[in-house]
Design an enzyme around this catalytic site. Sequence first.
Site, mmCIF file in Angstrom:
data_model
loop_
_atom_site.group_PDB
_atom_site.id
_atom_site.type_symbol
_atom_site.label_atom_id
_atom_site.label_comp_id
_atom_site.label_asym_id
_atom_site.label_seq_id
_atom_site.Cartn_x
_atom_site.Cartn_y
_atom_site.Cartn_z
ATOM 1 N N GLU A 124 0.790 -1.371 -0.226
ATOM 2 C CA GLU A 124 0.022 0.244 0.262
ATOM 3 C C GLU A 124 1.345 1.016 0.171
ATOM 4 O O GLU A 124 1.651 1.411 1.067
ATOM 5 C CB GLU A 124 -0.760 0.356 1.014
ATOM 6 C CG GLU A 124 -1.565 1.322 1.392
ATOM 7 C CD GLU A 124 -2.278 1.021 2.332
ATOM 8 O OE1 GLU A 124 -3.559 2.842 3.162
ATOM 9 O OE2 GLU A 124 -2.373 0.668 3.117
ATOM 10 N N ARG A 149 0.771 10.398 0.517
ATOM 11 C CA ARG A 149 1.175 11.427 1.631
ATOM 12 C C ARG A 149 2.785 12.019 0.578
ATOM 13 O O ARG A 149 2.712 13.258 2.076
ATOM 14 C CB ARG A 149 1.368 10.449 3.208
ATOM 15 C CG ARG A 149 0.043 9.341 3.799
ATOM 16 C CD ARG A 149 0.555 9.789 4.905
ATOM 17 N NE ARG A 149 -0.491 8.523 5.232
ATOM 18 C CZ ARG A 149 -0.614 7.748 6.292
ATOM 19 N NH1 ARG A 149 0.541 8.143 6.894
ATOM 20 N NH2 ARG A 149 -1.599 7.148 7.284
ATOM 21 N N LYS A 192 -10.984 -1.239 6.846
ATOM 22 C CA LYS A 192 -9.608 -1.211 6.895
ATOM 23 C C LYS A 192 -10.532 -0.243 8.511
ATOM 24 O O LYS A 192 -11.346 0.433 8.571
ATOM 25 C CB LYS A 192 -8.659 0.404 6.219
ATOM 26 C CG LYS A 192 -7.323 0.540 7.453
ATOM 27 C CD LYS A 192 -6.840 1.079 6.852
ATOM 28 C CE LYS A 192 -7.181 2.440 6.274
ATOM 29 N NZ LYS A 192 -5.897 3.456 6.173
#
Length: 203
Positions: A41, A45, A128
């Site tokens: 993943e 960011r 999640k």
Amino acid sequence: MDDIETIMRTAPVIPVLVLDDPESAVAIGTALVKGGLRVLEVTLRTPRALEVMTAMTKIDGAIVGAGTVLDDAQLDQALDAGARFIVSPGLTKRLAQAASSRRACFLPGVANASDIMRGLDLGLNRFKFFPAEASGGLKALRALAGPFGDVRFCPTGGITLETAPEWLAEKAVLCVGGSWLVKPGMSTDEIEAAARKASELRA
């Protein structure tokens, strides 16, 4: 064609990666895959996260997805960059509908019963659990799993190599997200070794 269930069951830990250099990212991703963690993943960011993702899709055996996807524009960018799954810290109707219309494997973040019920209304049942430790930890997840028997989770946030086995022992947990696998200054050999340990947490 991928589906989120299969991706979640591929390995016990999904490395959560904050990377900004495509070249070093390929070396890091290759080490993780060699260590047995194929699902990667890449969080959106950093300024070059999309470039990183595209570079990592070339790694043999890697299943690369995008994390920290906040809206439908980022969803489109991530899919164009080669993401095979989409992870969001939360759940909005607009993002869920965009993921559905693009047939994207989507793993939205939930932290409470209302989030889960909203997801179920949108046809989702794989989530999640985030931020896992800050949202009450294992105790909270067990409480949520009770009334939602068909729901399965990937807890992420505050989980470590030491605490991961306890999470993975839960029936409702298919995998966990881990940011401990790649730290600044780690060599690729150290990353591969960390991945190997994580990959052996649950057969």
